[in-house]
Design a protein around this motif. Structure first.
Motif, short mmCIF file in Angstrom:
data_model
loop_
_atom_site.label_atom_id
_atom_site.label_comp_id
_atom_site.label_asym_id
_atom_site.label_seq_id
_atom_site.Cartn_x
_atom_site.Cartn_y
_atom_site.Cartn_z
N SER A 140 31.37 40.01 53.38
CA SER A 140 30.73 39.42 52.50
C SER A 140 29.59 38.74 53.08
N LEU A 141 29.74 38.26 54.30
CA LEU A 141 28.39 37.66 54.81
C LEU A 141 27.61 38.71 55.05
N GLY A 147 20.89 40.21 51.03
CA GLY A 147 20.40 39.61 49.81
C GLY A 147 21.12 40.21 48.58
N GLY A 148 22.48 40.17 48.88
CA GLY A 148 23.13 40.51 47.49
C GLY A 148 23.42 41.92 47.51
N ARG A 149 22.87 42.61 46.59
CA ARG A 149 23.00 44.08 46.23
C ARG A 149 21.89 44.78 46.86
N PRO A 150 22.12 45.55 48.19
CA PRO A 150 20.96 46.22 48.54
C PRO A 150 20.13 47.17 47.71
N GLU A 151 18.86 46.97 47.68
CA GLU A 151 18.46 48.17 47.14
C GLU A 151 17.93 49.26 47.96
N GLY A 152 17.55 50.33 47.55
CA GLY A 152 17.28 51.57 48.25
C GLY A 152 18.40 51.99 49.23
N THR A 165 35.31 47.50 57.78
CA THR A 165 35.39 46.32 57.16
C THR A 165 34.48 45.85 56.26
N VAL A 166 33.04 46.43 56.76
CA VAL A 166 32.11 46.03 55.97
C VAL A 166 31.62 47.20 55.04
N LEU A 167 32.03 48.18 55.16
CA LEU A 167 31.86 49.42 54.31
C LEU A 167 31.88 48.91 52.75
N PRO A 168 33.10 48.34 52.31
CA PRO A 168 33.27 47.97 50.96
C PRO A 168 32.26 47.20 50.25
N TYR A 169 31.75 46.03 51.31
CA TYR A 169 30.60 45.49 50.60
C TYR A 169 29.26 45.88 50.35
N LEU A 170 29.17 47.30 51.11
CA LEU A 170 27.62 47.95 50.80
C LEU A 170 27.55 48.37 49.62
N ASP A 171 27.41 47.84 48.46
CA ASP A 171 27.36 48.50 47.37
C ASP A 171 25.94 48.74 46.98
N TRP A 239 12.31 52.03 63.70
CA TRP A 239 12.04 50.99 62.43
C TRP A 239 10.75 50.28 62.61
N ARG A 240 10.26 50.06 63.67
CA ARG A 240 8.83 49.69 63.68
C ARG A 240 7.85 50.37 63.05
N GLU A 241 8.16 51.77 62.94
CA GLU A 241 7.10 52.79 62.77
C GLU A 241 6.95 52.74 61.12
N SER A 242 7.99 52.61 60.76
CA SER A 242 7.81 52.68 58.93
C SER A 242 9.05 51.71 58.27
N ALA A 243 10.05 51.74 58.61
CA ALA A 243 11.07 50.96 57.92
C ALA A 243 10.98 49.63 57.67
N ALA A 244 10.43 48.82 58.49
CA ALA A 244 10.30 47.64 58.57
C ALA A 244 9.45 47.08 57.46
N ALA A 245 8.35 47.88 57.16
CA ALA A 245 7.44 47.90 55.86
C ALA A 245 8.16 47.51 54.56
N ARG A 246 9.31 48.45 54.61
CA ARG A 246 9.74 48.14 53.26
C ARG A 246 10.63 47.03 53.01
N GLY A 247 10.39 46.20 54.06
CA GLY A 247 10.90 44.71 53.65
C GLY A 247 12.62 44.60 53.61
N GLY A 248 13.15 45.52 54.34
CA GLY A 248 14.56 45.28 54.32
C GLY A 248 15.01 44.64 55.85
N ARG A 249 16.14 44.71 56.12
CA ARG A 249 16.52 43.99 57.38
C ARG A 249 17.50 44.86 58.30
N ILE A 250 17.61 44.53 59.38
CA ILE A 250 18.58 45.24 60.31
C ILE A 250 19.53 44.08 60.46
N LEU A 251 20.62 44.43 60.43
CA LEU A 251 21.97 43.48 60.80
C LEU A 251 22.57 43.98 61.85
N HIS A 252 22.42 43.57 63.05
CA HIS A 252 23.19 44.08 64.22
C HIS A 252 24.38 42.94 64.50
N LEU A 253 25.51 43.89 64.18
CA LEU A 253 26.59 43.04 64.25
C LEU A 253 27.56 43.23 65.80
#
Ligand code: NAP
Length: 332
Positions: A140-141, A147-152, A165-171, A239-253
């Protein structure tokens, strides 16, 4: 076996390892290992034979009798976890106990009544106090940090316990999963419950190319594997090459913080530090409920002391909450 003969050794492996403290292991103890601690449950007879170096309790905590039982109740109820009230620890303890029963049937026979009681009473504490806590699980965290329901597209790295554990929350609409061992990914997906099956889920080939391509396309990435000094620089570059520009996040657990790792300074990165920070921010109202759960553990440990004989309970309806006042006044 009398409750007086129950012994629990609790070692916080992460801090002990950093402090250079070695963690001796008792032969024939039931051992519960998590990413933060190692707990050994045993009997006085086994402990007395064990080769525990003098002063080794300095590498952790030693609990005896009712204190040992109370600690196990708090542990199994998730009250000793970094995220208090989390549920994974209960499954881990059940699995460790099953393994121990197979490996050491003779010692397990001694401990069994107390372990059965522990599992039963943990369920009671969980259903009474912890189910109502609201969500402060890794899953849930994670969802909230994304940011809630991730887009893309979301990329999930790993298929171990944490990823499951995290998988069910990645809707998110498009989930890609990369794990070194695809068999484990298949097992995780087969066991997954609670994730809407209409979402698109792709299992990536276990190659560096496939992983890096997904890094470039993903909006968000959730990392549930340990830091890897060899591969991480390539991940960061992708990540730096292209993904960061899409405005998403990396969550490193898999890391507590980025300092000193390849992830230091990476844009839009969050680690366990941020996740725990978010947990703390919403902690206040949970604290009151958790305090009640801890008092319930203490109360059950006191009742166990009174029921001592062999771990079986005098009857679940015999001891109401009002009884606790009696124990307190008895100083039990
Ligand atoms: N479980 C928790 O409650 C928890 C809480 C906070 C943080 N963490 C951290 O999260 C990470 C995963 O923990 P876990 O409990 O899920 O462990 P786990 O059940 O043992 O799974 C480990 C996962 O990491 C992968 N992995 C391990 N070493 C790897 C490497 N060198 N390269 C690529 N993949 C690797 C494994 O891949 P294979 O399947 O191919 O082996 C598996 O997907 C750890 O860093 C742990 O400290 C876990």
């Amino acid at each position: 076996m009398s409750l007086l003969d129950l012994i629990v050794l609790n070692r916080r492996t992460a801090t002990d390892a950093r402090a250079g403290v070695s963690v001796p292991e008792l032969a024939d103890a039931c051992v519960v290992k998590t990413c933060l601690r190692e707990v050994q449950v045993t009997t006085r007879a086994v402990f007395d034979q064990g080769d525990v170096p003098a002063g080794s309790s300095g590498a952790g905590d030693l609990y005896l009798g009712a204190d040992a039982y109370g600690f196990l109740l708090r542990l199994a109820s998730g009250l000793e976890s970094e995220i208090a009230g989390e549920t994974e620890i209960f499954g881990q303890i059940k699995q460790c106990w099953r393994d121990y029963e197979l490996a050491s049937p003779e010692n397990a026979r001694q401990l069994r009544p107390w372990m059965q009681r522990l599992l039963q009473e943990t369920k009671e504490i969980r259903s009474e106090y912890i189910v109502g806590l609201g969500s402060a699980t890794y899953g849930s965290l994670t969802r909230r940090l994304l940011g809630g329901r991730p887009e893309g597209t979301t990329l999930l790295l790993g298929a171990g316990q944490l990823a499951a554990t995290v998988l069910p929350y990645l809707d998110c609409a498009d989930l890609r999963i990369y794990n070194r061992s695809p068999v484990r990914t298949a097992e995780m997906l087969a066991a997954a419950r609670g994730r809407d099956s209409s979402y698109k889920t792709t299992v990536l080939e276990p190659t560096l190319e496939a992983e890096l391509a997904a890094w470039r396309e993903a909006r968000d990435v959730v990392i549930c594997i340990p830091a890897d000094a060899e591969r991480d620089p390539a991940r960061v570059a992708a990540w730096r090459e292209s993904a960061a520009a899409r405005g998403g996040r990396i969550l490193h657990l898999g890391i507590m913080g980025a300092s000193g790792t390849a992830w230091e300074g990476v844009p839009r990165l969050a680690t366990l530090e941020e996740l725990f920070g978010m947990r703390d921010a919403q902690a206040e109202q949970r604290d009151a409920l958790l305090a009640r759960a801890r008092r319930a553990c203490l109360g059950k440990a006191q009742l166990a002391k009174l029921d001592d004989a062999d771990g079986s309970r005098a009857g679940t309806s015999n001891h109401g909450w009002e009884d606790l006042a009696v124990f307190q006044s008895l100083g039990a």
